[in-house]
Design a protein around this motif. Sequence first.
Motif, PDB file in Angstrom:
ATOM      1  N   ALA A 115      36.710  36.149  41.236  1.00  6.48           N
ATOM      2  CA  ALA A 115      35.818  37.333  41.147  1.00  6.48           C
ATOM      3  C   ALA A 115      35.234  37.375  42.571  1.00  6.48           C
ATOM      4  O   ALA A 115      34.938  36.426  43.308  1.00  6.48           O
ATOM      5  CB  ALA A 115      34.711  37.362  40.296  1.00  6.48           C
ATOM      6  N   ALA A 116      35.554  38.664  43.168  1.00  7.79           N
ATOM      7  CA  ALA A 116      34.852  38.775  44.477  1.00  7.79           C
ATOM      8  C   ALA A 116      34.208  40.076  44.786  1.00  7.79           C
ATOM      9  O   ALA A 116      34.373  40.967  44.156  1.00  7.79           O
ATOM     10  CB  ALA A 116      36.144  38.680  45.532  1.00  7.79           C
ATOM     11  N   GLY A 117      33.382  39.970  45.871  1.00 11.37           N
ATOM     12  CA  GLY A 117      32.758  41.412  46.341  1.00 11.37           C
ATOM     13  C   GLY A 117      33.557  42.089  47.229  1.00 11.37           C
ATOM     14  O   GLY A 117      34.138  41.211  48.103  1.00 11.37           O
ATOM     15  N   GLU A 195      25.608  38.228  49.306  1.00 14.98           N
ATOM     16  CA  GLU A 195      25.435  38.597  50.667  1.00 14.98           C
ATOM     17  C   GLU A 195      24.322  39.664  51.023  1.00 14.98           C
ATOM     18  O   GLU A 195      24.182  40.453  50.001  1.00 14.98           O
ATOM     19  CB  GLU A 195      26.583  39.043  51.233  1.00 14.98           C
ATOM     20  CG  GLU A 195      27.799  38.064  51.513  1.00 14.98           C
ATOM     21  CD  GLU A 195      28.374  37.367  50.404  1.00 14.98           C
ATOM     22  OE1 GLU A 195      28.337  38.049  49.193  1.00 14.98           O
ATOM     23  OE2 GLU A 195      28.561  36.177  50.429  1.00 14.98           O
ATOM     24  N   TYR A 200      27.502  41.465  54.453  1.00 11.73           N
ATOM     25  CA  TYR A 200      28.986  42.035  54.001  1.00 11.73           C
ATOM     26  C   TYR A 200      29.407  42.744  55.129  1.00 11.73           C
ATOM     27  O   TYR A 200      30.815  42.813  55.235  1.00 11.73           O
ATOM     28  CB  TYR A 200      28.459  43.024  52.841  1.00 11.73           C
ATOM     29  CG  TYR A 200      28.267  42.615  51.385  1.00 11.73           C
ATOM     30  CD1 TYR A 200      29.374  41.902  50.822  1.00 11.73           C
ATOM     31  CD2 TYR A 200      27.152  42.759  50.982  1.00 11.73           C
ATOM     32  CE1 TYR A 200      29.189  41.188  49.336  1.00 11.73           C
ATOM     33  CE2 TYR A 200      26.798  42.239  49.575  1.00 11.73           C
ATOM     34  CZ  TYR A 200      27.954  41.429  49.052  1.00 11.73           C
ATOM     35  OH  TYR A 200      27.539  41.191  47.479  1.00 11.73           O
ATOM     36  N   GLY A 212      33.750  35.705  48.331  1.00 12.32           N
ATOM     37  CA  GLY A 212      33.493  34.935  47.166  1.00 12.32           C
ATOM     38  C   GLY A 212      33.142  33.473  47.402  1.00 12.32           C
ATOM     39  O   GLY A 212      33.192  33.118  48.850  1.00 12.32           O
ATOM     40  N   THR A 236      34.478  42.576  41.725  1.00 14.45           N
ATOM     41  CA  THR A 236      33.626  42.944  40.886  1.00 14.45           C
ATOM     42  C   THR A 236      32.121  43.532  41.281  1.00 14.45           C
ATOM     43  O   THR A 236      31.559  43.958  40.371  1.00 14.45           O
ATOM     44  CB  THR A 236      33.252  41.456  40.040  1.00 14.45           C
ATOM     45  OG1 THR A 236      32.912  40.949  41.294  1.00 14.45           O
ATOM     46  CG2 THR A 236      34.323  40.788  39.532  1.00 14.45           C
ATOM     47  N   ASP A 237      32.201  43.852  42.557  1.00  7.80           N
ATOM     48  CA  ASP A 237      31.319  44.605  42.968  1.00  7.80           C
ATOM     49  C   ASP A 237      31.495  45.065  44.515  1.00  7.80           C
ATOM     50  O   ASP A 237      32.805  44.424  45.122  1.00  7.80           O
ATOM     51  CB  ASP A 237      29.667  43.693  43.175  1.00  7.80           C
ATOM     52  CG  ASP A 237      30.004  42.302  43.611  1.00  7.80           C
ATOM     53  OD1 ASP A 237      30.768  41.337  43.028  1.00  7.80           O
ATOM     54  OD2 ASP A 237      29.565  42.347  44.866  1.00  7.80           O
TER      55      ASP A 237
HETATM   56  N1  HPA Z   1      29.734  37.955  47.002  1.00  5.30           N
HETATM   57  C1  HPA Z   1      30.068  36.348  46.876  1.00  5.30           C
HETATM   58  N2  HPA Z   1      30.539  36.169  45.861  1.00  5.30           N
HETATM   59  C2  HPA Z   1      30.927  36.927  44.843  1.00  5.30           C
HETATM   60  C3  HPA Z   1      30.617  38.346  45.158  1.00  5.30           C
HETATM   61  C4  HPA Z   1      30.092  38.782  46.065  1.00  5.30           C
HETATM   62  O1  HPA Z   1      29.736  40.091  46.308  1.00  5.30           O
HETATM   63  N3  HPA Z   1      31.009  38.772  44.075  1.00  5.30           N
HETATM   64  C5  HPA Z   1      31.530  37.868  43.201  1.00  5.30           C
HETATM   65  N4  HPA Z   1      31.766  36.924  43.777  1.00  5.30           N
END
Ligand code: HPA
Length: 274
Positions: A115-117, A195, A200, A212, A236-237
């Motif tokens: 999952a990552a921003g 962050e 970001y 992430g 995810t965001d």
């Molecule tokens: N930042 C870092 N890790 C994450 C994020 C994020 O916005 N969303 C999901 N993992």
Amino acid sequence: MEKTYLEKIEEASKFLKEKINEIPETAIILGTGLGDLINYIEDSKAIDYKEIPYFPVSTVEGHSGRLIFGVLGGKKVMAMQGRFHYYEGYDMKEVTFPVRVMQKLGIKRLFVSNAAGGMNKEFKVGDVMVITDHINLFPENPLRGKNFEELGPRFPAMTEAYSHKMINLADAIAADKGMRLMHGVYVGTPGPTFETPAEYEYFRIIGGDAVGMSTVPEVIVANHAGMEVFGVSVITDLGGKDIKEVPTHEEVQKAALKAQPNMTSLITAMLASL
Ligand code: HPA
């Protein structure tokens, strides 16, 4: 006497070899909220991390985590349900121990998800992003320290850390399915803080598309081990100086849950066409 790192890898893989009939060609590491893929693995056999000699045990999720052996897309796979994050306090050798065990088992290919921003302004929450490359911002490289030549070279190239062949395959499958599939550079940070808006922005300016707290250590070790790697991030965001939403773990999990059918179908179709 305390066992050496190599002995621990050997013992863990020997234990697993005795439990399974056939060594899978592909291993899959599942990220936060992306565990549903497990339910599609047929003829599955689960082994708790806590049973495996020297395997780290998950601390946060209430269960220890499991390895799932079985068949997905008609191919033998080994999936990790639960990974080890650096922010939990594991050292880099622990975070990447499962990848060394995969190497010792003879597994040639690694699929990773997370999952990552998203920083890329084209991205939307719920997008699936193929990782084309990464930027390592962890304070420590997992290969720091004595190099074991039998595991890999002292100075491994990271020029094609994510297999171009696999990226092309993912693109072809997504086009076929009419699925929106983004490409991007993953920035790996230690966490556990999300962050600041300025961070970001900084990650976007240095060339990142998503950020992430995982994946990079495992991918470095998999490359050192000569494995072929494919990675996906589920966005995810979104983060950046104009973005007002505050990311939370619950939101990350919810968005990942929503996006995972796309990710699961992509990975399954890729395995089927290998
Ligand atoms: N930042 C870092 N890790 C994450 C994020 C994020 O916005 N969303 C999901 N993992």
